[in-house]
Write a protein that holds these residues in place. Structure first.
Motif, PDB file in Angstrom:
ATOM      1  N   SER A  61      -8.561  -3.499  -2.263  1.00  0.00           N
ATOM      2  CA  SER A  61      -8.588  -2.684  -1.045  1.00  0.00           C
ATOM      3  C   SER A  61      -9.726  -1.668  -1.023  1.00  0.00           C
ATOM      4  O   SER A  61      -9.980  -1.053   0.013  1.00  0.00           O
ATOM      5  CB  SER A  61      -7.254  -1.950  -0.869  1.00  0.00           C
ATOM      6  OG  SER A  61      -7.056  -0.989  -1.892  1.00  0.00           O
ATOM      7  N   TYR A  62     -10.399  -1.470  -2.151  1.00  0.00           N
ATOM      8  CA  TYR A  62     -11.498  -0.510  -2.173  1.00  0.00           C
ATOM      9  C   TYR A  62     -12.448  -0.838  -3.314  1.00  0.00           C
ATOM     10  O   TYR A  62     -12.138  -1.651  -4.191  1.00  0.00           O
ATOM     11  CB  TYR A  62     -10.982   0.928  -2.319  1.00  0.00           C
ATOM     12  CG  TYR A  62     -10.311   1.223  -3.648  1.00  0.00           C
ATOM     13  CD1 TYR A  62     -11.047   1.656  -4.750  1.00  0.00           C
ATOM     14  CD2 TYR A  62      -8.931   1.073  -3.805  1.00  0.00           C
ATOM     15  CE1 TYR A  62     -10.435   1.920  -5.970  1.00  0.00           C
ATOM     16  CE2 TYR A  62      -8.311   1.338  -5.013  1.00  0.00           C
ATOM     17  CZ  TYR A  62      -9.071   1.763  -6.093  1.00  0.00           C
ATOM     18  OH  TYR A  62      -8.470   2.018  -7.299  1.00  0.00           O
ATOM     19  N   GLU A  76     -13.792   0.411   2.034  1.00  0.00           N
ATOM     20  CA  GLU A  76     -13.398   1.737   1.554  1.00  0.00           C
ATOM     21  C   GLU A  76     -14.025   1.953   0.180  1.00  0.00           C
ATOM     22  O   GLU A  76     -14.014   1.065  -0.666  1.00  0.00           O
ATOM     23  CB  GLU A  76     -11.879   1.847   1.465  1.00  0.00           C
ATOM     24  CG  GLU A  76     -11.412   3.228   1.024  1.00  0.00           C
ATOM     25  CD  GLU A  76      -9.908   3.405   1.074  1.00  0.00           C
ATOM     26  OE1 GLU A  76      -9.373   4.127   0.212  1.00  0.00           O
ATOM     27  OE2 GLU A  76      -9.264   2.824   1.975  1.00  0.00           O
ATOM     28  N   GLN A 127       1.301   3.963  -3.015  1.00  0.00           N
ATOM     29  CA  GLN A 127       0.606   5.164  -2.535  1.00  0.00           C
ATOM     30  C   GLN A 127      -0.914   4.981  -2.589  1.00  0.00           C
ATOM     31  O   GLN A 127      -1.665   5.877  -2.975  1.00  0.00           O
ATOM     32  CB  GLN A 127       1.031   6.396  -3.338  1.00  0.00           C
ATOM     33  CG  GLN A 127       2.506   6.728  -3.195  1.00  0.00           C
ATOM     34  CD  GLN A 127       2.900   7.990  -3.936  1.00  0.00           C
ATOM     35  OE1 GLN A 127       2.342   8.325  -4.976  1.00  0.00           O
ATOM     36  NE2 GLN A 127       3.876   8.714  -3.404  1.00  0.00           N
ATOM     37  N   THR A 128      -1.340   3.775  -2.198  1.00  0.00           N
ATOM     38  CA  THR A 128      -2.764   3.456  -2.151  1.00  0.00           C
ATOM     39  C   THR A 128      -3.310   3.787  -0.770  1.00  0.00           C
ATOM     40  O   THR A 128      -2.757   3.352   0.239  1.00  0.00           O
ATOM     41  CB  THR A 128      -2.998   1.960  -2.452  1.00  0.00           C
ATOM     42  OG1 THR A 128      -2.477   1.665  -3.751  1.00  0.00           O
ATOM     43  CG2 THR A 128      -4.477   1.617  -2.411  1.00  0.00           C
ATOM     44  N   SER A 129      -4.377   4.555  -0.732  1.00  0.00           N
ATOM     45  CA  SER A 129      -4.948   4.954   0.556  1.00  0.00           C
ATOM     46  C   SER A 129      -5.539   3.745   1.268  1.00  0.00           C
ATOM     47  O   SER A 129      -5.912   2.745   0.647  1.00  0.00           O
ATOM     48  CB  SER A 129      -6.043   6.005   0.356  1.00  0.00           C
ATOM     49  OG  SER A 129      -7.147   5.443  -0.332  1.00  0.00           O
ATOM     50  N   TYR A 130      -5.622   3.856   2.582  1.00  0.00           N
ATOM     51  CA  TYR A 130      -6.292   2.819   3.367  1.00  0.00           C
ATOM     52  C   TYR A 130      -7.022   3.486   4.517  1.00  0.00           C
ATOM     53  O   TYR A 130      -6.449   4.303   5.244  1.00  0.00           O
ATOM     54  CB  TYR A 130      -5.302   1.792   3.913  1.00  0.00           C
ATOM     55  CG  TYR A 130      -5.962   0.802   4.856  1.00  0.00           C
ATOM     56  CD1 TYR A 130      -6.817  -0.179   4.359  1.00  0.00           C
ATOM     57  CD2 TYR A 130      -5.775   0.885   6.232  1.00  0.00           C
ATOM     58  CE1 TYR A 130      -7.456  -1.062   5.213  1.00  0.00           C
ATOM     59  CE2 TYR A 130      -6.405  -0.001   7.092  1.00  0.00           C
ATOM     60  CZ  TYR A 130      -7.245  -0.966   6.580  1.00  0.00           C
ATOM     61  OH  TYR A 130      -7.888  -1.843   7.427  1.00  0.00           O
ATOM     62  N   THR A 131      -8.292   3.158   4.673  1.00  0.00           N
ATOM     63  CA  THR A 131      -9.109   3.692   5.755  1.00  0.00           C
ATOM     64  C   THR A 131      -9.146   2.684   6.897  1.00  0.00           C
ATOM     65  O   THR A 131      -9.434   1.503   6.676  1.00  0.00           O
ATOM     66  CB  THR A 131     -10.542   3.982   5.267  1.00  0.00           C
ATOM     67  OG1 THR A 131     -10.485   4.886   4.162  1.00  0.00           O
ATOM     68  CG2 THR A 131     -11.372   4.588   6.380  1.00  0.00           C
ATOM     69  N   LYS A 132      -8.853   3.149   8.090  1.00  0.00           N
ATOM     70  CA  LYS A 132      -8.807   2.278   9.262  1.00  0.00           C
ATOM     71  C   LYS A 132     -10.087   1.447   9.390  1.00  0.00           C
ATOM     72  O   LYS A 132     -11.186   1.957   9.204  1.00  0.00           O
ATOM     73  CB  LYS A 132      -8.602   3.117  10.525  1.00  0.00           C
ATOM     74  CG  LYS A 132      -8.383   2.309  11.796  1.00  0.00           C
ATOM     75  CD  LYS A 132      -8.120   3.236  12.975  1.00  0.00           C
ATOM     76  CE  LYS A 132      -7.836   2.456  14.249  1.00  0.00           C
ATOM     77  NZ  LYS A 132      -8.972   1.668  14.706  1.00  0.00           N
ATOM     78  N   LEU A 137       0.833  -1.202   0.000  1.00  0.00           N
ATOM     79  CA  LEU A 137       0.000   0.000   0.000  1.00  0.00           C
ATOM     80  C   LEU A 137       0.869   1.254   0.000  1.00  0.00           C
ATOM     81  O   LEU A 137       0.586   2.229  -0.708  1.00  0.00           O
ATOM     82  CB  LEU A 137      -0.933   0.001   1.211  1.00  0.00           C
ATOM     83  CG  LEU A 137      -2.022  -1.082   1.232  1.00  0.00           C
ATOM     84  CD1 LEU A 137      -2.786  -1.040   2.556  1.00  0.00           C
ATOM     85  CD2 LEU A 137      -2.991  -0.919   0.068  1.00  0.00           C
ATOM     86  N   LYS A 138       1.955   1.206   0.772  1.00  0.00           N
ATOM     87  CA  LYS A 138       2.864   2.350   0.831  1.00  0.00           C
ATOM     88  C   LYS A 138       3.593   2.528  -0.493  1.00  0.00           C
ATOM     89  O   LYS A 138       3.715   3.653  -1.004  1.00  0.00           O
ATOM     90  CB  LYS A 138       3.865   2.157   1.967  1.00  0.00           C
ATOM     91  CG  LYS A 138       4.835   3.317   2.131  1.00  0.00           C
ATOM     92  CD  LYS A 138       5.774   3.086   3.315  1.00  0.00           C
ATOM     93  CE  LYS A 138       6.743   4.258   3.474  1.00  0.00           C
ATOM     94  NZ  LYS A 138       7.672   4.037   4.624  1.00  0.00           N
ATOM     95  N   ARG A 145     -14.785   4.714  -3.213  1.00  0.00           N
ATOM     96  CA  ARG A 145     -14.499   5.923  -3.982  1.00  0.00           C
ATOM     97  C   ARG A 145     -15.649   6.109  -4.965  1.00  0.00           C
ATOM     98  O   ARG A 145     -15.982   5.184  -5.708  1.00  0.00           O
ATOM     99  CB  ARG A 145     -13.173   5.787  -4.725  1.00  0.00           C
ATOM    100  CG  ARG A 145     -12.002   5.492  -3.783  1.00  0.00           C
ATOM    101  CD  ARG A 145     -10.705   5.296  -4.521  1.00  0.00           C
ATOM    102  NE  ARG A 145      -9.624   4.922  -3.610  1.00  0.00           N
ATOM    103  CZ  ARG A 145      -8.368   4.733  -3.982  1.00  0.00           C
ATOM    104  NH1 ARG A 145      -8.023   4.889  -5.261  1.00  0.00           N
ATOM    105  NH2 ARG A 145      -7.452   4.387  -3.095  1.00  0.00           N
TER     106      ARG A 145
END
Length: 508
Positions: free
Chosen positions: A203-204, A310, A27-32, A23-24, A312
């Protein structure tokens, strides 16, 4: 190095890497607390669906047949799917292909048809003259098919339906085959999970909203405005978010609920719930279609009750409420919108209303009008969710805080150390206000209370600007008062008068 597929994009990463690492790196966002779906490869199998592709001289379109209409589907399979069909006649309402001799049941009654219905009719009410009809508009007619003869819906390529005319042809009909992979599937929120070569990670989810459902789209944007789809319930055919359950949403669009379809329930028990289909379903008169999942459908299919996904959404919500004037101007410029400011237009004025109210209408018009107020008229409240969840739900409904960040309150009366409010949106019938988190010894200045049903004045909202050991924030005795939260800037209320409108926004 190992190869991972992250949200449909191949990524090479060092062996021994974790979910957090990939993810880092990307640069993929992740919501807790959002789930991540992981699929490991396996054997593919093919399955037939209830969908069919029809290829005409005017282009391709797809229909979905109703699996519960077994007799009509049998007519479809035995007489039509292997035939070359020509449009024998057409009207502004329908185009009719055939005729073909069948044993269809007939009747002479008149029925109501919706746009994109797929229908069997009988010329002269004779089964020997069976026609396949496609409805181009809503209308009433008697086509001769028993009980109306509807057995399916057009689900894609709808623009081609309007083009069909007398003399056009259906050259071939093919069943839609879907490939399904037998796999190992994992759902996790553990970012320390080690990656394995060949993993597919989701992841989303992405959702595209429909322009023809502006109210429903805004309802959905309100439900997921914190970036999460909360799966309050799930089954083999859907997941559903209950964040706005009970909130009214108008019906706008009737369409098939194919997999990935997003719909809002508009009537009956569960009004306001947001559904995402895991599998193909027929249309429903109480489910208004507002969009489709365009990425991450696998994550939807893996999701179960209580999972958070998550999300979008395209387009992103256009929401100015809660911004100051400078922030609103910057957002309008970023979105390519002209902005007109009414009320207080000073730099630090706060936006509390916008017109149009829906994202789709604002983007279509490319302009928005907003209302600014002095910052002293915007209160910030921290709700006691663990102590008074039912009363808070009532107030958030009445103030529309469930779907937007700012809500209005009318100053009903002021006296001594007490300010009373009424909601502009009446909500007494929304929930019963039984005693909940009633004070015992003392009410603290700045705490907000709601009169419960122990009093005839239930639903009144109040705040005291001084501590009080006898009466609650609404002036009622303690047993008639539900304490729901604390206004952290209650000193702003010292200058308000009866008839004033103040606004509330929630803080964590």
């Amino acid at each position: 190095m190992i190869t991972i597929e992250l949200n449909d994009v191949e990524v090479e990463i060092e062996k021994g890497s974790t979910l957090a690492d990939i993810l880092k790196k990307t640069q993929t966002s992740y919501t807790k607390d959002a789930i991540i779906g992981i699929v490991k490869g396996g054997e593919e199998i093919k399955t037939l669906t209830t969908e069919y592709s029809l290829f005409t001289n005017k282009g391709e379109f797809k229909i979905e047949v109703d699996s519960e209409k077994s007799e009509l589907i049998n007519i479809w399979l035995t007489h039509f799917t292997d035939s070359n069909l020509q449009a024998h006649w057409a009207t502004p309402d329908v185009t009719a292909f055939g005729p073909i001799s069948t044993d269809i049941k007939t009747d002479r009654d008149t029925y109501e048809y919706q746009r994109y219905d797929v229908i069997f009719g009988a010329g002269g009410y004779d089964a020997k003259n069976t026609y396949l009809l496609f409805a181009k508009d809503r209308h009433n007619a008697s086509y001769g098919g028993y009980n109306g003869g509807i057995f399916g819906r057009v689900i894609s390529g709808k623009n081609n339906i309007a083009k069909l005319d007398q003399g056009d042809s259906i050259d071939r009909i093919e069943p839609v085959i879907k490939w399904e992979t037998l796999t190992d599937k994992v759902i996790t929120t553990d970012l320390d999970l080690l990656l394995e070569d060949g993993m597919k990670i989701f992841s989303y989810i992405s959702v595209d909203l429909r322009e023809d459902s502006p109210q429903g789209a805004e309802h959905f944007l309100g439900a997921v405005r914190k970036g999460l789809f909360n799966a309050s319930d799930s089954s083999s055919s859907y997941i559903v978010d209950d964040v706005l359950k009970g909130e009214i949403c108008p019906f706008e669009s009737l369409d098939s609920r194919s997999e990935g379809t997003v719909a809002i329930r508009t009537k009956g028990i569960g009004t306001g719930r947001a559904f995402i289909s895991k599998e193909d379903r027929t249309s429903s008169a109480v489910h208004s279609i507002i969009g489709n999942v365009t990425k991450g459908l696998e994550l939807v299919k893996l999701a179960e009750n209580t999972h958070k996904l998550e999300i979008r959404v395209n387009p992103q919500q256009v929401m100015f409420l809660g911004l100051n004037i400078d922030e609103a101007k910057a957002k309008a410029q970023e979105r390519g919108l002209a902005i007109e400011i009414d009320g207080d237009s000073s730099d630090q004025a706060m936006i509390v209303e916008q017109d149009p109210k829906t994202t789709m209408e604002i983007l279509k018009n490319k302009k928005v009008s907003v209302l600014g107020i002095p910052p002293d008229l915007l209160l910030h409240i921290k709700f006691y969710y663990d102590k008074a969840p039912i009363t808070i739900e009532y107030l958030r409904h009445a103030l529309k805080l469930k779907e937007r960040p700012v809500g209005p309150l009318s100053v009903f009366f002021t006296y001594e150390n007490t300010i009373l409010f009424k909601t502009i949106k009446r909500a007494e019938g929304y929930k019963e206000l039984m005693p909940e988190n009633t004070p015992s010894d003392k009410v603290i200045a700045g705490e907000m209370g709601v009169t419960n049903q122990a009093s005839r004045q239930y639903g009144i909202i109040g705040i005291k600007n001084e501590d009080d050991e006898r009466y609650g924030p609404t002036g009622e005795k303690f047993h008639s008062t539900n304490i729901i939260g604390r206004v952290i800037d209650a000193e702003k209320l010292k200058s308000v008068s009866q008839g004033d409108i103040i606004y509330i926004t929630e803080v964590d």
